[in-house]
Design a protein around this motif. Structure first.
Motif, PDB file in Angstrom:
ATOM      1  N   PHE A   1      66.275  19.516  43.947  1.00  0.00           N
ATOM      2  CA  PHE A   1      65.164  19.050  44.783  1.00  0.00           C
ATOM      3  C   PHE A   1      64.277  20.185  45.301  1.00  0.00           C
ATOM      4  CE2 PHE A   1      67.576  15.085  45.077  1.00  0.00           C
ATOM      5  CZ  PHE A   1      66.553  14.136  45.045  1.00  0.00           C
ATOM      6  N   TYR A   2      64.699  21.419  45.115  1.00  0.00           N
ATOM      7  CA  TYR A   2      63.951  22.549  45.679  1.00  0.00           C
ATOM      8  C   TYR A   2      62.476  22.590  45.248  1.00  0.00           C
ATOM      9  CZ  TYR A   2      62.499  27.330  46.646  1.00  0.00           C
ATOM     10  OH  TYR A   2      61.806  28.429  47.065  1.00  0.00           O
ATOM     11  N   PRO A   3      62.144  22.420  43.959  1.00  0.00           N
ATOM     12  CA  PRO A   3      60.725  22.463  43.569  1.00  0.00           C
ATOM     13  C   PRO A   3      59.890  21.379  44.250  1.00  0.00           C
ATOM     14  CG  PRO A   3      62.144  22.674  41.647  1.00  0.00           C
ATOM     15  CD  PRO A   3      63.029  22.286  42.778  1.00  0.00           C
ATOM     16  N   LEU A   4      60.430  20.164  44.339  1.00  0.00           N
ATOM     17  CA  LEU A   4      59.685  19.066  44.969  1.00  0.00           C
ATOM     18  C   LEU A   4      59.475  19.334  46.460  1.00  0.00           C
ATOM     19  CD1 LEU A   4      58.425  16.251  44.634  1.00  0.00           C
ATOM     20  CD2 LEU A   4      60.672  15.266  45.160  1.00  0.00           C
TER      21      LEU A   4
ATOM     22  N   GLN B   1      57.211  25.325  57.134  1.00  0.00           N
ATOM     23  CA  GLN B   1      58.336  26.131  56.662  1.00  0.00           C
ATOM     24  C   GLN B   1      59.662  25.663  57.250  1.00  0.00           C
ATOM     25  OE1 GLN B   1      58.255  28.272  54.272  1.00  0.00           O
ATOM     26  NE2 GLN B   1      60.371  28.950  54.424  1.00  0.00           N
ATOM     27  N   MET B   2      59.665  25.314  58.532  1.00  0.00           N
ATOM     28  CA  MET B   2      60.905  24.861  59.165  1.00  0.00           C
ATOM     29  C   MET B   2      61.410  23.572  58.528  1.00  0.00           C
ATOM     30  SD  MET B   2      61.772  23.898  63.140  1.00  0.00           S
ATOM     31  CE  MET B   2      61.696  25.603  63.702  1.00  0.00           C
ATOM     32  N   MET B   3      60.490  22.634  58.227  1.00  0.00           N
ATOM     33  CA  MET B   3      60.902  21.372  57.625  1.00  0.00           C
ATOM     34  C   MET B   3      61.434  21.585  56.215  1.00  0.00           C
ATOM     35  SD  MET B   3      61.002  18.883  59.577  1.00  0.00           S
ATOM     36  CE  MET B   3      61.522  17.889  58.193  1.00  0.00           C
ATOM     37  N   LYS B   4      60.865  22.550  55.482  1.00  0.00           N
ATOM     38  CA  LYS B   4      61.404  22.897  54.165  1.00  0.00           C
ATOM     39  C   LYS B   4      62.857  23.353  54.299  1.00  0.00           C
ATOM     40  CE  LYS B   4      57.168  24.440  51.815  1.00  0.00           C
ATOM     41  NZ  LYS B   4      56.462  25.608  51.207  1.00  0.00           N
ATOM     42  N   GLN B   5      63.085  24.244  55.251  1.00  0.00           N
ATOM     43  CA  GLN B   5      64.423  24.790  55.460  1.00  0.00           C
ATOM     44  C   GLN B   5      65.413  23.711  55.884  1.00  0.00           C
ATOM     45  OE1 GLN B   5      63.164  27.732  58.313  1.00  0.00           O
ATOM     46  NE2 GLN B   5      63.160  29.375  56.801  1.00  0.00           N
ATOM     47  N   ILE B   6      64.991  22.843  56.790  1.00  0.00           N
ATOM     48  CA  ILE B   6      65.866  21.759  57.265  1.00  0.00           C
ATOM     49  C   ILE B   6      66.270  20.855  56.106  1.00  0.00           C
ATOM     50  CG2 ILE B   6      65.901  19.622  58.625  1.00  0.00           C
ATOM     51  CD1 ILE B   6      64.202  21.109  60.722  1.00  0.00           C
ATOM     52  N   THR B   7      65.294  20.479  55.283  1.00  0.00           N
ATOM     53  CA  THR B   7      65.557  19.566  54.169  1.00  0.00           C
ATOM     54  C   THR B   7      66.527  20.172  53.162  1.00  0.00           C
ATOM     55  OG1 THR B   7      63.304  18.698  54.451  1.00  0.00           O
ATOM     56  CG2 THR B   7      64.473  18.089  52.432  1.00  0.00           C
ATOM     57  N   ILE B   8      66.341  21.434  52.842  1.00  0.00           N
ATOM     58  CA  ILE B   8      67.234  22.105  51.882  1.00  0.00           C
ATOM     59  C   ILE B   8      68.644  22.229  52.443  1.00  0.00           C
ATOM     60  CG2 ILE B   8      67.706  24.304  50.729  1.00  0.00           C
ATOM     61  CD1 ILE B   8      64.603  24.588  50.478  1.00  0.00           C
ATOM     62  N   ILE B   9      68.751  22.607  53.714  1.00  0.00           N
ATOM     63  CA  ILE B   9      70.079  22.760  54.327  1.00  0.00           C
ATOM     64  C   ILE B   9      70.821  21.423  54.349  1.00  0.00           C
ATOM     65  CG2 ILE B   9      71.324  23.311  56.456  1.00  0.00           C
ATOM     66  CD1 ILE B   9      69.047  25.366  57.029  1.00  0.00           C
ATOM     67  N   ILE B  10      70.115  20.343  54.688  1.00  0.00           N
ATOM     68  CA  ILE B  10      70.747  19.014  54.710  1.00  0.00           C
ATOM     69  C   ILE B  10      71.275  18.651  53.323  1.00  0.00           C
ATOM     70  CG2 ILE B  10      70.279  16.526  54.933  1.00  0.00           C
ATOM     71  CD1 ILE B  10      68.481  17.201  57.319  1.00  0.00           C
ATOM     72  N   LEU B  11      70.483  18.925  52.290  1.00  0.00           N
ATOM     73  CA  LEU B  11      70.916  18.625  50.921  1.00  0.00           C
ATOM     74  C   LEU B  11      72.129  19.455  50.507  1.00  0.00           C
ATOM     75  CD1 LEU B  11      67.465  18.343  49.122  1.00  0.00           C
ATOM     76  CD2 LEU B  11      69.115  16.500  49.422  1.00  0.00           C
TER      77      LEU B  11
ATOM     78  N   LEU C   1      67.639  29.860  48.260  1.00  0.00           N
ATOM     79  CA  LEU C   1      66.533  28.930  48.353  1.00  0.00           C
ATOM     80  C   LEU C   1      65.652  29.093  49.594  1.00  0.00           C
ATOM     81  CD1 LEU C   1      68.336  25.664  47.157  1.00  0.00           C
ATOM     82  CD2 LEU C   1      67.123  27.363  45.775  1.00  0.00           C
ATOM     83  N   LEU C   2      66.153  29.739  50.647  1.00  0.00           N
ATOM     84  CA  LEU C   2      65.350  29.858  51.871  1.00  0.00           C
ATOM     85  C   LEU C   2      64.656  31.207  51.954  1.00  0.00           C
ATOM     86  CD1 LEU C   2      67.562  28.124  54.584  1.00  0.00           C
ATOM     87  CD2 LEU C   2      65.861  27.144  53.041  1.00  0.00           C
TER      88      LEU C   2
END
Length: 305
Positions: free
Chosen positions: A239-242, A250-260, A304-305
């Protein structure tokens, strides 16, 4: 990032599972103890945990709502679609619904909050709480159907499921957040204290479930290891590219990746128990996923972050 915070959370989960395992082996309780405890958690402590988590929110200003909506679409809509595709390309397996359930629901409730706070600070917790509300609503509605996927019985939602304590608590939490409803501190303290019982009781349930089986059965077989690796590593990378394209903050990107990248939600064992799915497979996958995540979460964050 304080890696020790992540490791500490995993060790806590693992130790409480061991406590549940010892309790089960001691024969102090009846064989139906885990089912009774499951009902207690799903109908009381988990709903109060959902409500108390939103009551702790004091500020809903400066939220990047567009990015939160994108994050929820990825986590609550697209992740189930990917999970459905994944279980249908697997070789013949009996527990497609259970596997799909495990892919869909990461452990946001217990591990997500402290891990994200340790990495991004307290200012990130409100965003996590909003996303977690969407997860909770999905868990108690779509999750009820998903776990039965692949069985011959017809998949349908009953009025009883739609009005379950978990669904009602999720809806109430959303209303409280939208309308800034304040409650007396005593009510919050009671809800919080009972809600905080959810994770240790769920972990004890997992340990108790595992105690019914020989240790060789718990660690034998490759399927749980494969699913754990897919959840802990493949899903966030996929899901990283999407996420990079859709989410600007930037914070929401990080939150989403960490949750996944979080391991399997402990609720899967509770639901497997409730719906007569393979609770051993559910419990061992949770256990293995937690153990793997000690390494995979820091690794995903670094990559990823």
């Amino acid at each position: 990032m304080d890696v020790m915070i992540v490791i500490n959370q995993m060790i806590q989960l693992f130790v409480v599972i061991i406590v549940g395992f010892i309790i089960g082996k001691s024969n102090l309780f009846s064989v139906h103890f885990d089912r009774d405890l499951t009902k207690f958690v799903l109908n009381l402590t988990m709903p109060l945990m959902i409500i108390s988590s939103v009551l702790s929110i004091s500020n809903v200003i400066n939220i990047e709502w567009i990015d939160i909506i994108y994050s929820i679409l990825i986590l609550v809509v697209l992740l189930p679609v990917v999970s459905l595709i994944f279980v249908n390309i697997l070789p013949k397996v009996k527990e497609k619904g259970l596997i799909m359930f495990m892919l869909m629901y990461p452990n946001v409730g217990f591990m997500g909050f402290p891990v994200i706070q340790s990495i991004l600070g307290k200012e990130a917790l409100l965003n996590v709480a909003i996303i977690n509300m969407a997860f909770n609503l999905s868990l108690f509605t779509i999750g009820q159907c998903v776990i039965k996927y692949g069985y011959k019985e017809k998949i349908q939602l009953s009025l009883k499921q739609l009005l379950s304590p978990g669904v009602l608590a999720s809806v109430l939490a959303i209303i409280i957040a939208i309308f800034h409803i304040q409650v007396p501190s005593l009510a919050y303290d009671v809800a919080s204290n009972i809600g905080n019982m959810t994770t240790p009781l769920a972990m004890i349930t997992i340990g108790f479930t595992l105690s019914k089986y020989d240790l060789k059965k718990i660690f034998y077989g490759y399927q749980a290891y494969v699913i754990a690796i897919v959840i802990d590593m493949f899903i966030p990378i996929l899901f990283y590219p999407l996420i990079s394209i859709l989410i600007q903050d930037q914070m929401m990107k990080q939150i989403t990746i960490i949750i996944l990248a979080l391991p399997v939600a402990n609720a899967v064992v509770l639901f497997a128990n409730q719906h007569n799915a393979d609770e051993l497979f559910a419990a061992k996958t949770v256990l293995i996923s937690i153990l793997f995540s000690i390494v995979t979460i820091p690794l995903m964050i670094q990559l990823l972050l």
